[in-house]
Write an enzyme that holds these catalytic residues in place. Structure first.
Site, PDB file in Angstrom:
ATOM      1  N   ASP A  40       0.925  -1.193   0.154  1.00 46.13           N
ATOM      2  CA  ASP A  40       0.073  -0.063  -0.047  1.00 46.13           C
ATOM      3  C   ASP A  40       0.976   1.242  -0.251  1.00 46.13           C
ATOM      4  O   ASP A  40       2.041   1.084   0.177  1.00 46.13           O
ATOM      5  CB  ASP A  40      -0.892   0.030   1.129  1.00 46.13           C
ATOM      6  CG  ASP A  40      -2.105  -1.274   1.235  1.00 46.13           C
ATOM      7  OD1 ASP A  40      -2.334  -1.421   0.168  1.00 46.13           O
ATOM      8  OD2 ASP A  40      -2.513  -1.517   2.426  1.00 46.13           O
ATOM      9  N   TYR A  44       7.305  -9.656   6.765  1.00 45.28           N
ATOM     10  CA  TYR A  44       6.878  -8.301   7.039  1.00 45.28           C
ATOM     11  C   TYR A  44       7.662  -8.096   8.216  1.00 45.28           C
ATOM     12  O   TYR A  44       7.527  -9.050   9.340  1.00 45.28           O
ATOM     13  CB  TYR A  44       5.558  -7.782   6.928  1.00 45.28           C
ATOM     14  CG  TYR A  44       5.063  -7.923   5.684  1.00 45.28           C
ATOM     15  CD1 TYR A  44       4.969  -6.550   4.960  1.00 45.28           C
ATOM     16  CD2 TYR A  44       4.415  -8.822   5.116  1.00 45.28           C
ATOM     17  CE1 TYR A  44       4.244  -6.419   3.588  1.00 45.28           C
ATOM     18  CE2 TYR A  44       3.959  -8.711   3.457  1.00 45.28           C
ATOM     19  CZ  TYR A  44       3.770  -7.467   3.160  1.00 45.28           C
ATOM     20  OH  TYR A  44       3.293  -7.308   1.566  1.00 45.28           O
TER      21      TYR A  44
END
Length: 288
Positions: A58, A124
């Site tokens: 994003d 992540y």
């Protein structure tokens, strides 16, 4: 060879601060990572290039271990400056691309390799500080600020309740036709404070795949437990929800980085891609 083309893998990194995310926004001039790389490759290779990526990050999210691939006519690589060598192509691109994107490796891969569907898991890391003055100036672009102190033990307990294959609908923004069943394989919190960076924490999050905004929602859910706003058992209860929960804050994008993507051996690439393309249903969830 795929219809007379070769497939090339890119390993890349970017600072997502000044990008509107990974994905090209149609014909828009919005600055995205995909647009920058595709446009530069198209300019150098004189062929239209379409990238497939492991993780569509994003706006504001960073990457140090992003993976993508593209197909191209091998003749496009035979110019004098490239001579069929991906390393030379990297150098050409480096002279043309902005400082906040770097391709650090390119390699020929089998036709069965798919950056998105062949991936076994994505890794992540989320960095967040609760210090009143926020992140160090040199880390402000990749470290989020949470305004209240947290109990890391409570956050870890909240994270532990989410491990395994579940329907993470409560943690995902709705996307029509997309499954929200995921296998969360690691979710660990670490106190990485130093004298220069007190009250600094990292969440390490690994899953086979993530749905839209899932990682930042997982982090946000743990943070509200850690600050005492939500009680023990909050995250486990959320696994019973069937749609996005308004009780979960989405943690700031700046703290999140995609740090790695794992792939199987070459002989397993096709099978993994076929498995990943299959739509998951609740029948696959473990019995309680």
């Amino acid at each position: 060879m795929i219809n007379g083309t070769v497939r090339i893998r890119l390993d890349l990194a970017y600072d997502g601060t000044d990008f509107h995310g990974w994905a090209r926004q149609g014909d828009s001039d919005l600055r995205t990572v995909q647009k920058i790389i595709e446009d530069t490759l198209t300019l150098v290779l004189q062929r239209p290039i379409d990238l497939t990526v492991a993780g569509r990050t994003d706006a504001g999210v960073h990457a140090t271990g992003q993976v993508a691939h593209f197909d191209v006519d091998p003749a496009a690589l035979e110019t004098r400056s490239i001579a069929g060598d991906p390393a030379r192509l990297i150098r050409r691109l480096a002279r043309l691309m902005p400082d906040d994107v770097r391709i650090h490796n390119m390699s020929f891969v089998p036709a069965e390799f798919d950056a998105r569907f062949s991936a076994l898991r994505r890794h992540y890391v989320y960095r967040v500080t609760t210090h009143p003055r926020g992140a160090l100036p040199t880390r402000a672009r990749d470290t989020a600020h949470w305004p209240r102190s947290v109990d890391i033990s409570a956050m870890q307990a909240a994270a532990d309740a989410l491990i395994g294959m579940h329907d993470f609908a409560a943690f995902c923004k709705y996307r029509e036709g997309a499954s929200t069943i995921r296998d969360l394989q690691e979710f660990t919190w670490h106190d990485v404070s130093t004298p220069q960076e007190p009250q600094l924490y990292e969440a390490h999050v690994t899953a086979d795949a993530f749905c839209w905004s899932m990682v930042r929602s997982l982090v946000g859910a743990c943070l509200v437990v850690g600050e005492g706003k939500r009680a023990d058992g909050f995250t486990e209860h959320l696994l019973g929800e069937t749609k996005r929960s308004s009780s979960i804050p989405v943690a700031a994008a700046c703290g999140l980085s995609l740090v790695g993507v794992d792939y199987p051996s070459d002989d397993q690439l096709g099978a993994r891609a076929e498995q990943a393309r299959a739509y998951r249903t609740h029948d696959e969830l473990p019995s309680l």
